[in-house]
Enzyme design. Structure first.
Site, short mmCIF file in Angstrom:
data_model
loop_
_atom_site.label_atom_id
_atom_site.label_comp_id
_atom_site.label_asym_id
_atom_site.label_seq_id
_atom_site.Cartn_x
_atom_site.Cartn_y
_atom_site.Cartn_z
N GLY A 120 34.81 -61.35 -65.73
CA GLY A 120 35.38 -61.72 -64.44
C GLY A 120 36.90 -61.69 -64.39
N ASP A 249 30.11 -46.81 -55.15
CA ASP A 249 30.57 -48.18 -54.96
C ASP A 249 32.10 -48.26 -54.94
OD1 ASP A 249 29.65 -47.59 -57.83
OD2 ASP A 249 31.12 -49.16 -58.17
N ASP A 259 39.95 -49.41 -55.17
CA ASP A 259 39.55 -49.63 -56.57
C ASP A 259 40.28 -48.70 -57.54
OD1 ASP A 259 37.93 -51.65 -55.73
OD2 ASP A 259 36.09 -50.49 -55.79
#
Length: 485
Positions: A120, A249, A259
């Site tokens: 994360g 994605d 991204d």
């Protein structure tokens, strides 16, 4: 407005809870401000002085939740390197809400339900890279997400292949964070068609509001996305940008660059250059990018075709390559200073021969265009041949170039004026970012902030950093990077 006066809104909770997770960020240890973008502040009306405060650092770190904000992570699926993965999502990003149509998101904010085997977190190096490049792409006129700020910390991050690094968080901004992969996720399970309609309506309201009351609005939304993506890829190709991981994605349904992972701007020109070292087969090589974008849109057609005419979608998709090529040639003609209206074939042969010549010469791609725009005349091209490892192909191409200019009766001085509007002096390269990263590791953020200014103003002189306008040093040219670089 001051930070405490900002009020965010969240509109994503109209969907079933399986499509998102409400959660709080997990703050980094000992956070500190590295940089903030005044240009991005202007988009949300944030007073610059607020960004110097401890409360702003706490905001980026997830400790200071603004009025109206309900943090959450989004679920999505995706085709990764061509293979479908049914469960992905914001594994290290937390959405905070929107203001002035800009959706705020922090990257590196801790574990979510979608982190899978990840921790994360985002390391300092990848965060600096994304922060600066987001703003640079915008300055070049390439549609992109933006970056408001970056914070660092003493928080240890463990990567198996590297030394212990420190964690960072980038505050990202986008008109939309919905991806093709989001639609792929909504298309699975019960009530798929109903969920797809809700998501499509949400995207149209968010990014295509002029279509809300139109008949066949889903088909028209798709058609506009095809055009936006085709033109986006034309800009990538014209400036030598490589995304590195064009999975579904990582493809925006708003037609934006999103991204930033193992991206790169071309150093020495190589048509089949691969910037991602995990891309063993070259799926996402420079030359493949337009076709991969088209492939991703075909995947989207299969999904959206569940709620509208699939036949019409794939029919319009056939226009992708022609739209892309037309936009690409328009941009390349501008970079060469040529008036495209004076050519019956858009000077396509000249552009193709240029790319072949640049590859043979092993010359820095964007440096070529900048130096072309600085030539005093076409009889002395030494400033270009001096940065060519092999010169013969450059001499031969200039013969063709001069013939085109003569046949079209173009004035080179006027051509230079056009070139100077599209050929920046500075393109942010990975070796420059690495220099800033190495200094930042030791607590020196001057170069990070200087590079931000250069990135946002690539046409200015920046005499202190004149060397960055020169070709990338050979030892750093076209190096491959990892997704966490």
């Amino acid at each position: 407005m001051k930070l405490n006066e900002l009020e965010l809104s969240v509109d994503y909770f109209q969907f079933d809870e399986k499509f998102y997770q409400k959660l709080e960020s997990t703050p980094l240890n000992n956070p500190h401000l590295i940089s903030y973008s005044k240009s991005a502040c202007d988009l949300i009306g944030l007073d610059y002085s607020s960004c110097e405060s401890e409360s702003f650092v706490a905001f980026v770190n997830g400790e200071n939740v603004l009025k109206g904000s309900v943090p959450y992570a989004m679920a999505y699926a995706g085709h990764q390197f061509g293979y479908f993965v049914p469960q992905l999502g914001d594994g290290r990003a937390v959405n905070l809400g929107s203001i002035n149509t800009w959706h705020l998101q922090t990257k590196g904010s801790g574990l979510t339900r979608f982190s899978r085997q990840g921790d994360g977190r985002a390391v300092l190096r990848s965060s600096i890279r994304e922060y600066i490049m987001s703003e640079h792409m915008h300055a070049l006129g390439i549609p992109t997400t933006r970056a408001l700020a970056i914070i660092g910390s003493t928080h240890p991050i463990y990567r198996a292949y590297d030394d212990i690094e420190t964690g960072a968080v980038v505050m990202r901004m986008s008109p939309s964070w919905i991806r093709i992969g989001t639609f792929e996720y909504f298309a699975r399970g019960k009530n798929a068609e109903e969920n797809l309609r809700k998501l499509a309506d949400y995207v149209i309201k968010q990014s295509y509001p002029h279509l809300e009351n139109e008949e066949n609005k889903y088909e028209k939304f798709y058609c506009e996305l095809v055009e936006k993506t085709a033109k986006l890829l034309a800009k990538w190709q014209a400036y030598g940008f490589m995304h590195g991981v064009m999975n579904t994605d990582n493809m925006s349904v708003a037609g934006l660059t999103i991204d930033y992972g193992p991206f790169a701007f071309m150093d020495n020109f190589e048509m089949d250059c691969i910037c991602n070292h995990t891309d063993m087969e070259g799926r996402y090589s420079f030359s493949n990018q337009p076709e991969i974008a088209r492939w991703n849109l075909e995947v989207f057609a299969f999904i959206l075709g569940k709620i509208c005419s699939f036949k019409k979608l794939v029919g319009y998709l056939k226009s992708f390559i022609s739209i892309h090529q037309k936009e690409y040639l328009k941009l390349m003609n501008k970079r060469l200073g040529l008036d495209i209206n004076l050519s019956s074939d858009n000077n396509i042969d000249l552009v193709i021969s240029l790319l072949e010549s640049l590859e043979k010469a092993k010359i820095d791609y964007n440096c070529f265009f900048y130096r072309l725009s600085k030539l005093e005349n076409l009889n002395d091209i030494s400033s270009i041949t001096d940065i060519s490892i092999f010169r013969e192909s450059i001499f031969e191409w200039f013969k063709e170039y001069k013939k085109v200019i003569k046949n079209q009766n173009q004035d080179f001085k006027k051509m230079k004026d056009l070139m100077k509007t599209v050929n920046p002096k500075f393109i942010i390269k990975n070796y420059m970012l690495q220099e800033a990263i190495e200094k930042a590791k030791n607590g020196d953020f001057k170069l990070t902030n200087d590079l931000l200014f250069i990135a946002q103003n690539p046409y200015l002189e920046h005499k202190e950093y004149e060397r960055y306008s020169n070709p990338t040093p050979m030892e750093h040219a076209n190096i491959q990077l990892s997704c966490s670089s």
